[in-house]
Each structure stands twice: as structure tokens, then as C-alpha cells.
Design an enzyme around this catalytic site. Structure first.
Site, short mmCIF file in Angstrom:
data_model
loop_
_atom_site.label_atom_id
_atom_site.label_comp_id
_atom_site.label_asym_id
_atom_site.label_seq_id
_atom_site.Cartn_x
_atom_site.Cartn_y
_atom_site.Cartn_z
N SER A 16 0.83 -1.20 0.00
CA SER A 16 0.00 0.00 0.00
C SER A 16 0.87 1.26 0.00
O SER A 16 2.05 1.21 0.35
CB SER A 16 -0.97 -0.01 1.17
OG SER A 16 -0.29 0.26 2.35
N CYS A 34 -6.77 -2.41 27.52
CA CYS A 34 -7.61 -1.25 27.87
C CYS A 34 -7.76 -0.27 26.72
O CYS A 34 -8.68 0.53 26.70
CB CYS A 34 -7.02 -0.52 29.06
SG CYS A 34 -6.73 -1.58 30.45
#
Lengths: 396, 207
Positions: free
Chosen positions: A201, A328
Site C-alpha cells: 500500500s 484497555c
């Protein structure tokens, strides 16, 4: 404070180079035409398109017509993996537990379709197990896929050794490579490594977002995935953005004009960052391979006794962008699967920070990052029950 | 997903942070494996039973630190009886809300405060160590937050059946096979129940 003032998350996406921005301009409003036959607009686009294909092809030792532009690496991975599988129709595929989600989600899809998939394990540096690869190869194995540079810890997979193993198999095993992180960061010659299909990419090497390419070795049969109007060929049906392709080609030119120099510059920055981190912050460790075994732009560390989301947020308040493998910080509340798969503990994974540098970073910026991170680490450790317990143990 | 300004303020400048020397009671909840752990320290006036000082330590994310900070604010100066009424919903409200996926942090903070109070009461003969029963399990399940919506699984009626017999816990949950939170919820339940020495085996079933 400006968000992303010091940007060290270049493995996710990177700034468009000014030269790239300039190279795209004419193709938005003046030379925006789709390729076509007989009339000058279409013919001229066909010509420049061939030139851009050639630029990208040269960067990986391929031929121009083996390059198909896509909307990005993910589409290229899908066209290749599903294309090979649907052409072969049944059988066995091998990849590894540390692969990029593009490969792992495709592997899961293949399993749902009735294909069998074996997942290689990786060692503590995230290098895949080649002995296991030899053992897993079966008469009906038709595809092996790998992530050339690990997207989390930057480890470079042994492509040459993989090629040797695959070429000794009695049956043809297609070799698909996701080179999202590797393209532009290492020498990647498709013939040297016997690669059949590869996804790359633009936006990770300072090209525009929304454009990538699939390399397809001549003769590799891919069942068509996206059906639609044929503008270029059956693999890339539908419209394409000639401006983005122009930008992609320019980014490749800039990156590959002196690839050794590009790699050297990135490695100098990341080595400097590792050295400064070790000097300034106690109780940290490097995750993944060391030295030449890791891609030159990636530094992944674990900071003991504190948690990564808190660290990244505090750095963000200083205008510094980095990434973490902490549960988290993830939407699914799960510790990073690559770090867990290479034997890191939950605490090491929660406390992991990933820095990925680009040619636009400077040593002065890295000094600032390390200084801020040292302060933040000290502050969060003062709040941490794990650090308090560690200090108490040390007194004993 | 974004934090409120109040959460950010408490994260950057937490109140009552730090280890307390000679506390009257303390408790630690959570585990490093789950990515969050909180310790709460209490100083309690023996005569008035008022929490005169409270502090915390936190290993965890921004909301973990912020919820522990606010819970100490809420508890400070309150009598033990009043402090026992403080819930995770109070902590969340005082912070101006939390993203659903972070609500479990406020549960951990409230839980740790309540454990510290309970430890104080047990140590001072104000209450007995409670017997482990089906009720204990139900109380623990009310602390398990479904991260998608930020509500506990009991309120959401996701708990179909709870059984307890001689150390063996059986829980049936209403969670479909395509629910990506199954593993999280399972691990959370185990973390909450395994701390009880009475629990020998936990069986969690899905449809």
C-alpha cells in the site's frame, strides 16, 4: 498543543510527502480520464498508467503488467487469498498466529468455506516456526501466506528459507505475502523469494491513503472476486483513481531512489530511540527481534509496572502519538494477540508501547519523546501498586 | 470513544493518590493480568467511625485512575455507614459518565473501597466474615459489566441461572454464539469468583 505534533505511528499511516501531493494535482482536474481506446484522453491515461505500473513493479523486481492497483492492502490481500482459494476450490492453507488481521480474518473465512487452515506458532522474537512449516505441508496444501514484517513488533520473517521449503514441496504451494509493513522498508524481490502474490500500500510510505497494489506473478490463477465494469482488467473492475495512482508512483520513486539510504536513515532513528530509552527509563524491554532482524522503522517496548493506555493518553496530551498493545486501549478489551503469542505476559502486553518512525522524524523529536515518556513513567509508577510492591521487595 | 473532561482532570491530577503509612484498613482488587488493579487505604476515626483519610494506588488505564480518584473523594469525610452506600453508579455519575467499555473501571474502584470498609469492620469486630452462598455469587454478578452498553449483566437479564453446591458454581448466561464479549465476560466472572476460597469449580454455560 497540536494533536500529532510528534507523530510516531507511521506503521498505521504516514503523512503524504509534499512531492507526492504535487505529483497528484494535475490528475484531479486536468488529466483525470479513465484509460480507454482510440481517443486521446483514454489513450494518454493508458500510457501514464503503464508508466506508474512500471515504477511500482521495478521496486519489487516485478513486471509492469503483474501490478494491479487496488484501493489498498486489504483489498489486495482479499483478491489474492480468496482468488487463489476459489480457483483451487478445496484443500489446505498455512499461515501463522502472528499474522496481520487481513490474513487471519481471511484464514477464518476460508475455514468457514470448508478449507483447512494450519496456524504456525512463532518464537519469542515473533519469527515463525519453519520446522513446523515443514511438518504441516500436506499433499493438498495449496497456499502459504505470511506477513513479511510483523505489524506489532517489526520482526522480518525468513522469506528466503520459506521459499526454499515451499519449493521443495511435491505440490505447487502458492506463496502470498502481506507486505504492508515491509514495502519500502526492506529489499523485497518477488523472484528472489519466489513470491506469487503480494499486497502493498501507498500510505505507509508517504503516499496517499486509499491506494495500494496487488502483485500477481504471471500465470497465477486468481478467481475473480469483485465483479463489475472492466476498466483495466478483471482483477480491478470498477473505476480507479489515476491521481492516487500517480501519488503512489511518486511515493515509490522517492522511497526507492536510494532504498539502502531510506533503510539506513530509518534504522539510525530507531536505533537512536532504543538507545535513549534504555539510557533514560529503567525496567523496560524491547519486544521482538533485535538489530537486522527487525524492520528499520519499528521500536516496540514494554514498560514494567504501568499500563499502556494511560501512557499513550499522557503522551497524547503532549502532542505525541504512539500506539499500545494494552487491552484497555482495544475495543475488544483484549491484550495484543501477537505479544501474547510470542510469550509476553499480560502485564508486558498491557505495558507495551509501539513507536514507528518515518523520514520526517528527527532525533530532536525523539529526545523530546523520551524525556516526556521518562517523566510520565515515573509519575504513573508512583501511582502504581505493582511498582510500590516491587520497591518493597527490593528493600528486603 | 472519548473521555469526559472530568475523567481527564482526575486522570492527569488524581486526588488522594499514594501509599498510606499505617492505614487502619486496606484492600486490593483486580489483577495485573486483567490490566487493572486498585489498592485503597483507609484511616477511620475509631470513635465516630468517620473516614478521616483515604488514598489509593492504581495500575491501569486513564479511567481506572480517574474512577479510583473520584471514589476516594466520595468516601472522604463520610461515616462508614454512609460510605457503604457508594456504588459504581455514583462514581460514574460524579465523573460525568464513562464510555460503556470503561464502566467496569468504576466497578473496580467502588468494589475496592467496599472491600476496604468490610476489612475494617471485620478487623474491628463490627461484622462477621459473611458466609459464601448463592447470594454472594449474585452480588458479584451485579459487578460484571457488559462492555457493549456499560450495564451490569444482571440488570440486562443476561443471567439465566445461578447454582451453588459444595464449592461448585454453575452459571447459565444468555449470550448468543456470535457475541464477541463471551470470553471477556467469562474471564471477568472467574476473576470475581475465584478470589473466594470456597469456590472450587466454576462452570459457565452459553446457549
Amino acid at each position: 498543543m497540536k494533536p500529532g505534533m510528534i507523530y510516531l505511528d507511521n506503521c498505521v499511516t504516514s503523512a503524504v510527502a509534499p512531492e507526492v501531493f504535487e505529483a497528484m494535482q494535475p490528475y484531479f482536474s486536468q488529466r483525470f480520464w479513465f484509460p480507454g481506446n482510440f481517443i486521446s484522453t483514454g489513450e494518454s491515461t493508458r500510457e501514464v498508467l503503464a508508466g506508474f505500473q512500471s515504477t511500482v513493479a521495478n521496486a519489487i523486481g516485478a513486471k509492469a503488467d503483474e501490478i494491479h492497483f487496488t484501493s489498498g492492502g486489504t483489498l489486495a490481500n482479499n483478491i489474492a487469498i480468496k482468488g487463489i482459494a476459489n480457483a483451487v476450490k478445496k484443500g489446505h492453507v498455512i499461515c501463522s498466529v502472528v499474522d496481520y488481521p487481513d490474513l487471519l480474518t481471511n484464514a477464518a473465512w476460508l475455514e468457514q468455506q470448508g478449507f483447512e487452515v494450519s496456524y504456525l506458532s512463532a518464537d519469542d522474537k515473533a519469527v515463525i516456526d519453519l520446522e513446523q512449516l515443514k511438518r504441516e505441508i500436506r499433499p493438498d496444501t495449496f497456499l502459504f501466506m505470511t506477513t513479511a514484517v510483523n505489524h506489532v513488533v517489526g520482526t522480518i520473517q525468513p522469506l528466503r528459507e520459506i521459499h526454499e521449503i515451499l519449493s521443495k514441496a511435491p505440490n505447487k504451494i502458492y506463496f502470498h505475502v502481506d507486505a504492508g509493513q515491509a514495502f519500502g522498508k526492506m529489499h523485497l524481490n518477488v523472484d528472489e523469494y519466489g513470491i506469487d502474490t503480494m499486497a502493498i500500500s501507498a500510505h505507509k510510505i508517504h503516499g496517499p491513503q486509499g491506494i495500494g497494489a496487488l502483485y500477481q506473478r504471471k500465470g497465477t490463477k486468481l478467481a475473480q472476486l469483485i465483479h463489475g465494469v472492466k476498466r483495466v482488467d478483471n482483477l480491478q473492475t470498477g473505476g480507479l483513481s489515476i491521481a492516487l495512482i500517480a501519488g503512489f508512483a511518486k511515493a515509490v520513486e522517492l522511497n526507492f531512489a536510494d532504498l539502502d539510504g531510506t533503510i539506513r536513515n530509518l534504522r539510525e532513528l530507531s536505533d537512536y530511540l532504543i538507545k535513549r530509552l534504555n539510557e533514560k527509563i529503567p525496567y523496560i524491554e524491547l519486544n521482538g527481534a533485535e538489530g537486522e532482524g527487525r524492520a528499520p522503522h519499528n521500536v516496540n517496548i514494554s514498560i514494567d509496572y504501568i499500563e499502556g493506555e494511560a501512557i499513550t493518553m499522557m503522551l497524547d496530551m503532549h502532542g505525541i502519538t504512539v500506539a499500545t498493545g494494552s487491552a484497555c486501549a482495544s475495543e475488544g478489551l483484549k491484550a495484543n494477540y501477537v505479544l501474547m503469542a510470542i510469550g509476553k505476559t499480560h502485564v508486558q502486553s498491557h505495558g507495551s508501547i509501539k513507536f514507528t518512525v518515518s523520514r520526517y522524524n528527527t532525533k530532536e523529536e525523539l529526545d523530546t519523546v523520551v524525556d516526556r515518556l521518562a517523566e510520565i513513567t515515573e509519575e504513573l509508577r508512583q501511582r502504581s501498586p505493582l511498582y510500590t510492591a516491587f520497591l518493597k521487595n527490593q528493600e528486603k | 470513544m472519548q473521555y469526559s473532561q472530568k475523567v481527564l482532570d482526575h486522570f492527569m491530577h488524581p486526588h488522594n493518590v499514594g501509599k498510606m503509612e499505617n492505614p487502619d484498613a486496606t484492600a486490593t482488587e483486580g489483577s495485573p493480568a486483567c490490566g487493572d488493579q486498585v489498592t485503597v487505604y483507609l484511616k477511620v476515626n475509631e470513635d465516630t467511625k468517620v473516614i478521616e483519610d483515604v488514598s489509593f494506588l492504581s495500575y491501569g488505564c486513564a479511567s481506572n485512575i480517574a474512577t479510583a480518584s473520584i471514589i476516594t473523594d466520595l468516601a472522604k469525610g463520610k461515616s462508614l455507614d454512609d460510605a457503604k452506600q457508594i456504588t459504581w453508579r455514583d462514581a460514574m455519575e460524579a465523573l460525568g459518565g464513562l464510555p460503556p467499555v470503561k464502566v467496569h473501571c468504576s466497578v473496580l474502584a467502588a468494589d475496592t473501597l467496599q472491600s476496604a470498609i468490610s476489612n475494617y469492620e471485620i478487623a474491628h469486630g463490627l461484622k462477621k466474615v459473611p458466609n459464601f452462598s448463592k447470594e454472594t455469587i449474585l452480588e458479584e454478578l451485579k459487578k460484571i459489566i457488559y462492555p457493549q452498553v456499560g450495564e451490569d449483566i444482571v440488570s440486562l437479564k443476561m443471567v439465566k441461572y445461578v447454582g451453588y453446591n459444595d464449592g461448585e458454581v454453575v452459571i447459565d448466561l444468555n449470550m448468543m454464539s456470535f457475541d464477541t464479549w463471551r470470553d471477556n465476560i467469562k474471564e471477568e466472572i472467574k476473576e470475581h469468583l475465584e478470589k473466594y476460597p470456597e469456590v472450587k469449580k466454576i462452570e459457565i454455560n452459553f446457549p
